[in-house]
Design a protein around this motif. Structure first.
Motif, PDB file in Angstrom:
ATOM      1  N   THR A 147       0.801  -1.229   0.000  1.00 12.97           N
ATOM      2  CA  THR A 147       0.000   0.000   0.000  1.00 12.97           C
ATOM      3  C   THR A 147       0.832   1.278   0.000  1.00 12.97           C
ATOM      4  N   SER A 148       2.115   1.175   0.256  1.00 15.08           N
ATOM      5  CA  SER A 148       2.965   2.363   0.270  1.00 15.08           C
ATOM      6  C   SER A 148       3.705   2.478  -1.057  1.00 15.08           C
ATOM      7  N   VAL A 149       4.104   3.703  -1.381  1.00 19.47           N
ATOM      8  CA  VAL A 149       4.795   3.921  -2.653  1.00 19.47           C
ATOM      9  C   VAL A 149       5.895   4.953  -2.455  1.00 19.47           C
ATOM     10  N   VAL A 150       7.005   4.744  -3.154  1.00 23.92           N
ATOM     11  CA  VAL A 150       8.089   5.717  -3.159  1.00 23.92           C
ATOM     12  C   VAL A 150       8.725   5.695  -4.548  1.00 23.92           C
ATOM     13  N   ALA A 151       9.007   6.886  -5.075  1.00 31.05           N
ATOM     14  CA  ALA A 151       9.735   6.973  -6.340  1.00 31.05           C
ATOM     15  C   ALA A 151      11.201   6.652  -6.070  1.00 31.05           C
ATOM     16  N   THR A 152      11.800   5.821  -6.904  1.00 29.44           N
ATOM     17  CA  THR A 152      13.177   5.386  -6.645  1.00 29.44           C
ATOM     18  C   THR A 152      14.191   6.011  -7.591  1.00 29.44           C
ATOM     19  N   ASP A 153      13.903   6.081  -8.887  1.00 28.70           N
ATOM     20  CA  ASP A 153      14.877   6.651  -9.809  1.00 28.70           C
ATOM     21  C   ASP A 153      14.237   6.851 -11.176  1.00 28.70           C
ATOM     22  N   CYS A 154      14.961   7.551 -12.044  1.00 28.12           N
ATOM     23  CA  CYS A 154      14.509   7.717 -13.424  1.00 28.12           C
ATOM     24  C   CYS A 154      15.716   7.700 -14.352  1.00 28.12           C
ATOM     25  N   GLU A 155      15.477   7.380 -15.605  1.00 29.46           N
ATOM     26  CA  GLU A 155      16.500   7.398 -16.648  1.00 29.46           C
ATOM     27  C   GLU A 155      15.928   8.154 -17.835  1.00 29.46           C
ATOM     28  N   GLN A 156      16.754   8.990 -18.451  1.00 29.89           N
ATOM     29  CA  GLN A 156      16.276   9.781 -19.583  1.00 29.89           C
ATOM     30  C   GLN A 156      17.246   9.656 -20.763  1.00 29.89           C
ATOM     31  N   GLU A 157      16.678   9.666 -21.954  1.00 30.61           N
ATOM     32  CA  GLU A 157      17.462   9.656 -23.185  1.00 30.61           C
ATOM     33  C   GLU A 157      16.965  10.803 -24.050  1.00 30.61           C
ATOM     34  N   TYR A 158      17.891  11.641 -24.526  1.00 27.01           N
ATOM     35  CA  TYR A 158      17.538  12.831 -25.285  1.00 27.01           C
ATOM     36  C   TYR A 158      17.922  12.618 -26.753  1.00 27.01           C
TER      37      TYR A 158
END
Length: 324
Positions: free
Chosen positions: A95-106
């Motif tokens: 029931t709990s949530v946390v954002a952990t990371d992101c990756e981006q490509e330009y």
């Protein structure tokens, strides 16, 4: 095979079935790429790169996700599958949530006036993982952004849906306080953390144009120069901005506490904890003095050396009776 194992395997299959399904379809950015949002971003990041101003301006590449944000009202293109997946995890107790990371490509620069469209898919759902926060599943979505028919960039965003570690119920057993998380040390910032270990706060200085920078980077964001040396900070600073952390309560920390963006006397800014004053007394403009604190003397069995971190003490705390 036990009934419990069979149920777990069935649940894992149900989760995996969501991989490849849409999380957003034919989404449209609520605003075109525009100069005011670029300006706000650059001011917040203290990024003075001239490429982000003028007639030929481009948007900072790291703003990629900004152009897809739905705000409080959300997007009409949000797909049912993503909400179903989160609901399934909720029902199973995650029931709990946390954002952990992101990756981006330009893939191409974005310019004021560009209209953004995007599609998102649920790229992966992990097997059950045990973390310091609790046990759960990592869910990764991939968003492809387009300007017209052209792919402009890709943004991967990962969250953890988890069941928090239960610390209540039954007799209370005194446990040692967990060790603080250690900073990620890499080839770009190793000299900074070596300086901290020796109780010296070092600032990178470009040897081509003399610009100081923090955090440490492989190249100068003013002239692009790759060569640098360091200057030692005087240890004086002021609160430029701050937040008070209340939640989530990480095991090694004691909320509420203040985390500030500190403007050093040398002109660069860095993030640090404010000590020596109650969290609700921290204010913008508050004068601070650098200290170094050591942690994990008794708790961290994985590292031979104690953890040393720079913290910032208020000048008021230097007075008799000022420390809290």
């Amino acid at each position: 095979m036990s009934h419990e194992v069979a149920v777990d395997e069935e649940f894992e299959k149900r989760l995996k079935a969501y991989e490849g399904r849409p999380a957003a379809v034919a989404g449209m950015g609520k605003d075109p790429v525009n100069a005011p949002m670029i300006r706000h971003w650059c001011e917040a990041m203290d990024d003075t790169n001239p490429a982000y101003e003028g007639e030929d301006a481009v948007a900072p590449p790291t703003m990629l996700q900004v152009w897809t944000m739905g705000g409080l009202s959300g997007h009409t293109g949000r797909a049912q599958a993503y909400d179903e997946l989160l609901g399934l995890l909720d029902e199973a107790g995650y029931t709990s949530v946390v954002a952990t990371d992101c990756e981006q490509e330009y893939l191409r620069p974005l310019r004021p006036g560009d209209e953004i469209t995007f599609d998102s898919i649920i790229e992966s759902v992990s097997e059950e993982k045990t973390t310091k926060l609790g046990t759960g599943h990592f869910v990764t979505t991939r968003t492809d952004l387009r300007v017209g028919p052209d792919l402009a960039g890709t943004h991967r965003f990962r969250i953890l849906k988890y069941t928090p570690i239960c610390r209540g119920g039954g007799p209370q057993v005194r446990q040692p306080k967990p060790a603080r998380s250690r900073p990620v040390v890499n080839r770009d910032n190793a000299a900074f953390w070596e300086g901290v270990r020796r109780h010296r706060l070092l600032i990178q200085r470009c040897t081509s144009c003399g610009t100081l920078r923090h955090p440490w980077l492989p190249g100068c964001n003013a002239c692009g120069g790759l060569d640098w040396d360091t200057v030692e900070a005087s240890g004086e600073g002021t609160v430029y901005s701050y937040v008070v952390m209340h939640h989530p309560p990480f095991p090694a920390y004691d909320p509420p506490y203040a985390v500030a963006l500190i403007e050093l006397a040398e002109g660069v800014r860095m993030i640090g904890n404010v000590v020596g004053v109650p969290y609700d007394k921290v204010r913008i403009g508050l004068p601070l003095r650098l200290e170094f604190q050591e942690y994990d003397e008794e708790h961290d069995q994985e590292h031979d050396e104690k953890l040393t971190l720079p913290v910032w003490r208020t000048h008021e705390a230097d007075r008799p009776g000022g420390d809290v």
